[in-house]
Design an enzyme around this catalytic site. Structure first.
Site, mmCIF file in Angstrom:
data_model
loop_
_atom_site.group_PDB
_atom_site.id
_atom_site.type_symbol
_atom_site.label_atom_id
_atom_site.label_comp_id
_atom_site.label_asym_id
_atom_site.label_seq_id
_atom_site.Cartn_x
_atom_site.Cartn_y
_atom_site.Cartn_z
ATOM 1 C CB SER A 1 -1.857 -1.637 -0.521
ATOM 2 O OG SER A 1 -1.731 -2.343 -1.755
ATOM 3 C CE LYS B 1 -1.057 -6.721 -0.515
ATOM 4 N NZ LYS B 1 -0.517 -6.125 -1.857
#
Length: 391
Positions: A305, A330
């Site tokens: 992320s 992600k």
């Protein structure tokens, strides 16, 4: 696989909330909060303020409201709506859980202060103990084997489940002052110790000085203040030195902190682009970062992320050589939706891309040089030597 107790709770584990990229949305009566994995931000500062999507968020909110009017659980209704949506990153938090989540992003959590990983044989090994924590006070140290938690054997369990047991498995994480009993082993010695959970602060940035004027800066999560800690490490590093930015195992955090960390290594420019319901937006670094000292970024499958956002920016901008294994993948943008009972649904509203336009979600970032866990650091030091002196 590795984990630690600050940012993992049983609910987050069970509901699959690998929430780590933070874009701010508006909750309720305009209170800015953050959506992790996407999470206004605990800093109460928005990176972006996406308008409420026209479709599914309203459907989730309406399902929760209808359930509440019928005397049923709004949270359960929201969970069913989210489950039907096919949104793999979506999650529903109770009001208390979301408050704990914000505390974690602010750098506070309740736990015992140990990190753990699962060994190839399935055993759970303690990898780090926070100084001054209940675990440290109990004499637990790195290398100890964690055999059980409150009578539950840990061998063969995913480390996320073990961390969940450490945090407490009730309706909400166990509060400070509650006890947890650990079964431990060190060599031929086996013993049991009962610890009392405490309110702790995270220490997401670790700095080491290595031979050859190399400064290793490990960022384990992008909680509040992590970018300032990275900048402080660079200010005290040798002017003619080299830098390793270790993002292995970093599951993300506040995107504001990731962008600010990018600013520490870039002189302005694009960090990432992203879309929210089709509207294109961009994140930019501030000018004035350190662009002189050679830089290597270490990544692995646990790099997620916001950490992937940072990695992609430094790689695409030609600022760093990335070494390790492919990152997790992600790259979605979440928006928090306040439900009638105070609970919060985190829903995907878009995806981000690296400066060169590469999509991260489901693909991850491929390092410039492949290297396993044991080879990554030595290879980084070799590469830094080859990059020459900063000029």
């Amino acid at each position: 696989m590795s984990g630690r107790d600050p940012l993992c709770s049983p609910r987050r584990v069970r509901r699959g909330a690998a929430l780590t990229l933070v874009f701010a949305g508006v909750l309720g009566a305009g209170a800015a909060t953050g959506a992790f994995p996407g999470p206004g931000a605990p800093q109460r500062r928005a990176v972006a303020s996406p308008a409420a999507p026209a479709g599914r968020p309203e459907a989730v909110r309406e399902a929760a409201a209808a359930a509440m009017a019928a005397g049923k659980s709004p949270t359960e209704a929201a969970e069913r709506a989210v489950s039907r949506s096919g949104d793999r990153w979506a999650a529903v938090y109770s009001e208390g859980e979301y408050e704990e989540f914000q505390d974690a992003l602010d750098g506070r959590y309740t736990g015992v202060g140990l990190w753990a990983r699962q060994e190839p044989d399935g055993r759970i090994e303690v990898t780090r103990v926070r100084p001054g924590s209940p675990a440290a006070d109990a004499g637990i140290r790195a290398g100890d084997r964690l055999r059980s938690v409150d009578g539950h054997r840990t061998d063969g369990r995913p480390v996320t489940e073990v961390i969940a047991l450490l945090r407490g498995n009730g309706a909400a994480d166990a509060p400070a002052g509650t006890t947890v009993t650990l079964g431990l082993e060190r060599g031929t010695r086996a013993w049991t110790r009962t610890l009392r959970r405490a309110r702790l602060s995270t220490d997401p940035v670790t700095v080491r000085r290595l031979p050859g004027a190399v400064t290793s800066v490990k960022v384990s999560a992008f909680t509040k203040g992590s970018a300032d800690a990275v900048r402080a490490a660079l200010r005290t590093a040798p002017a003619d030195g080299r830098t390793i930015l270790d993002l292995r195992g970093n599951s993300g955090g506040l995107v504001t902190e990731a962008v600010a960390t990018a600013s520490a290594f870039l002189d302005g420019g694009l960090v990432a682009t992203y879309d929210v319901d089709g509207a294109q937006r961009a994140l930019h670094a501030d000018p004035g970062g350190d662009t002189a000292r050679p830089l290597v970024v270490l990544v692995d499958g646990g790099t997620m992320s916001a950490a992937e956002l940072l990695t992609g920016a430094l790689q695409d901008r030609g600022r760093a050589v990335v070494i390790g294994t492919r990152t997790f993948g992600k790259g979605s943008v979440q928006m928090p939706v306040k439900l009638p009972d105070g609970s919060v649904a985190e829903l995907t509203v878009g995806h981000y891309r690296t400066p060169s336009g590469h999509t991260v979600d489901g693909r991850g970032i491929t390092p410039d040089l492949e290297a396993g866990p044991e080879q990554a650091l030595p290879r980084a030091r070799t590469v830094l030597t080859g990059l020459g002196d900063p000029s």
